[in-house]
Each structure stands twice: as C-alpha cells, then as structure tokens.
Design an enzyme around this catalytic site. Structure first.
Site: not given
Ligand SMILES: Cc1ncc(COP(=O)(O)O)c(C=O)c1O
Length: 372
Positions: A181
């Site tokens: 990210k």
């Molecule tokens: C659109 C979206 N929502 C939620 C997430 C979930 O985030 P995390 O990996 O921090 O749990 C991601 C992560 O890759 C994502 O791309």
C-alpha cells in the site's frame, strides 16, 4: 532501467523506531499510536481514527459496529481484494456481488440500485486503484434506501471526491497499511469516521470493550484485541509525512505515462472522473482491446514484463468465482463488465510511478515498445 523499490524508508523511520525502543511502551498505548490515529484521520478529513492490525479486520469492525450480521445482505463490487467480501461473511452477513463500471473499475451505482433487496443493509464502495467510486450517486442511493455506505479505502490514502477525502463521506473509511500500500508498516489498518458514536463502538471492539473513562480491567461490551504496536505507528508516522509528496509524484508520473501512450490504439487507461481529481494512484490500471492493439492482454503483459516493467494481469477471477464463494454463501448479480476485465485488464504497481522524469520516460518508452 531502475524501477523504484517499494517500500521506501529513511532516517525518519529509524528515529521514531529508536524512540519506541527507548520507551517502556512498545504496545498500542504508546503515544505514537494515538498520534497516528489523530494525524491520519485529520489527513483524511475525519474527526476520528481507530487503528487495527490490518485493513481486513477494520472492515469487519465497521460492519459489526453497525450491527450488521446474520440475515443481512451487503452489496460489494465483484472486483476487489477478497477482504471486501469475506469481512461481510465473517460477521455472518451475505455478500451480494454487483458489476463495476467499464473503465472506472469502480462499483456501478445503477447495478447497486438494481441489486437492493429487502435484506440489504449496506453498500461497500471500493475506491479501486485510487480514484474514488461515484460517491454522489452512491450517497444519494444509500440515503434514499436508508442503507449504510462504507468506503473500502485500502487503495485510497489521500484520494478525493470533489475535494472531500476518502473515508470522510461514508459512515467509515477502511484503510490498509499492508506492504504494497502507498503507506505501509508491513501490516496495519485504520478506520476513519466523522461519527463519534460509531468511532466509540469501533474503539470498544478493537480494545477489549474498554471505555476511555473506564479502568484497565473494566470491560463494558464484547470486544477483542486488534491494537497495532508502537513499531507500526512509528513507521506509519514517518510514511504519512512522505505521502503528500509521493501522491503528487504519482499523479504527475501517471499523467506522463498516460500521455506517452495516449495514441496507442487498443490501450485504455482507467477513467478518472473529474470529481475524483487527486488520488493515490495505488495502481495504474488499464484494459486491452486485442483487436485494435493486435495483441491479447496476456501477450501485452508478457511483453511489458520482458521489457523490465512490473505488471499484473489483473485478478484471475471475479470474487464470486473464488472456490470460497463458488460453494455458495453469496448472491451474484450479472457482472459482464467484471468478467470482461478478468480477460483484458492489467495494472502496474504504484512504484513504477515513483521515479524521476528520466525514469518515467524510460518506463513509458518500454511500455510503448511492448505494444508494438
Ligand atoms: C481493496 C482492499 N480491501 C481490503 C484489503 C485488506 O487489507 P489488509 O491486507 O491490510 O488486510 C486490501 C488489501 O490488499 C485491499 O486491496
């Protein structure tokens, strides 16, 4: 050609990490955690921020704090990372998959409208790749049908809709600080909101049902421990300082790459609605029209990677075609656009947009050659 590495870190991360090391609080009650919550929430134009250990549990917490669970339906786009849907399933509700718009890659408000049923409680808009979903139409729809509008803003740190930042329009914005990210501590997440009562409920979930005015061993509601560490907060505070400049750099370089490729027939980059002006450019997305380009998406992808530019041939399937949802537990609306994107879309990771002008020119040239 040197493609910038990601994550980027420097002396500032080390300085803040050393401060944590020298302190007696390495956990979630270090002052850096509260500072990160305040500063990131303010950056997203929100009054409240509640951190958690990733951007998946943040969506789960948001749904739970709204009382969404068994018997409820939540509308989600057919194209996203799996967390957008599994968060719904994990609170006991049913995800309803709807189509995206052809070139914004964001959930189609018309399809959302058609999918609303008697059990629908909420809509999750994902700001896919950075540009925000149509918050005017989704907001109006949510208001008219008395639904909760959530923003999965995992790709949208600093993104705007008519000058309003991601996470400040819906009931909550869910951010991820996972490794890829635009702001990262390897893992991490944050919910932002302008709703005080909602933020208080989320805080209680993330912090063992405690209350700000209650004691350590006083638990007023059923919560758990989703707190981040001070290490994550230290790194994220440093990352947040760099984010505005990096967002500007990505905007500028994305415009340069798009310009350089504007005359290539059969290559269409993500449409960024004028209302979604400034955005994070987490992904530089596009679609290939094989007939006009003279190459399929897979051939284009192979040529780009061979030229040294990292590129992903989109997701391998829509969310509902994952083995998890093929077995049921969801409702699926017709999604012809999402299905087409699986065949013809691609994305470049945001690090290709973090170089200087010379690097960006080389990247554009390499992509251009890959189209020939
Ligand atoms: C659109 C979206 N929502 C939620 C997430 C979930 O985030 P995390 O990996 O921090 O749990 C991601 C992560 O890759 C994502 O791309």
């Amino acid at each position: 050609m040197t493609i910038p590495q990601w994550p980027i870190s420097g002396e500032r991360e080390l300085e803040l990490l050393r401060a944590v090391l020298a302190s007696e609080r390495w956990g979630g009650y270090h002052e850096f955690v509260g500072r990160l919550e305040r500063e990131f929430a303010a950056f997203q134009q929100c009054a409240y921020g509640v951190s958690a250990f990733n951007g998946t549990v943040t969506i789960e917490m948001a749904l739970e704090a709204c009382g969404i669970g068994a018997g409820d339906e939540v509308i989600v786009p057919a194209i996203s990372f799996i967390s957008t849907a599994t968060a719904v399933s994990r609170v006991g509700a049913t995800p309803v998959f709807v189509d995206i718009e052809p070139y914004s890659f964001n959930i189609d408000p018309e399809r959302v409208k058609a999918a609303i049923g008697p059990r629908t409680r909420a809509i999750i808009a994902v700001h896919f790749g950075g540009p925000m979903a149509d918050m005017d139409r989704l907001g109006a729809l949510a208001e008219e049908r008395k639904l909760t509008l959530m923003e999965d803003a995992a790709h949208a740190h600093g993104s705007e809709w008519k000058g309003r930042r991601a996470g400040s329009i819906g009931t909550a914005g869910s951010f991820s600080f996972q490794n890829s990210k635009v702001m990262t501590a390897g893992e991490g997440g944050m919910l932002t909101s302008n709703d005080a009562a909602f933020a208080e409920r989320v805080r209680a979930i993330a912090d063992q049902g405690r209350r700000p005015d209650g004691g350590w061993f006083h638990h007023y509601s059923l919560g758990t421990n989703y707190r981040i560490t001070a290490w994550q907060a230290a790194v994220l505070l440093a990352q947040l300082e760099r984010l505005p400049e990096q967002n500007c750099r990505r905007m500028r370089n994305a415009a340069a790459v798009r310009n350089a490729l504007a005359d290539v027939p059969g290559l269409t980059f993500q449409h960024v609605p004028p209302k979604s002006g400034v955005h994070a450019n987490y992904l530089l997305l596009g679609r290939v029209d094989a007939k006009s380009l003279g190459k399929t998406r897979d051939e284009f992808h192979k040529a780009v990677v061979a030229a040294g530019v990292p590129c992903t041939p989109f997701y391998p399937h829509t969310l509902y075609r994952n083995p998890l949802y093929r077995a049921g537990g969801c409702r699926v609306e017709p999604c012809p656009i999402a299905e087409a994107c699986i065949q013809d879309a691609f994305w470049f990771p945001h690090r290709v947009l973090l170089g200087d002008d010379a690097v960006t020119r080389k990247i554009s040239d390499a992509i251009l050659r890959a189209t020939e």
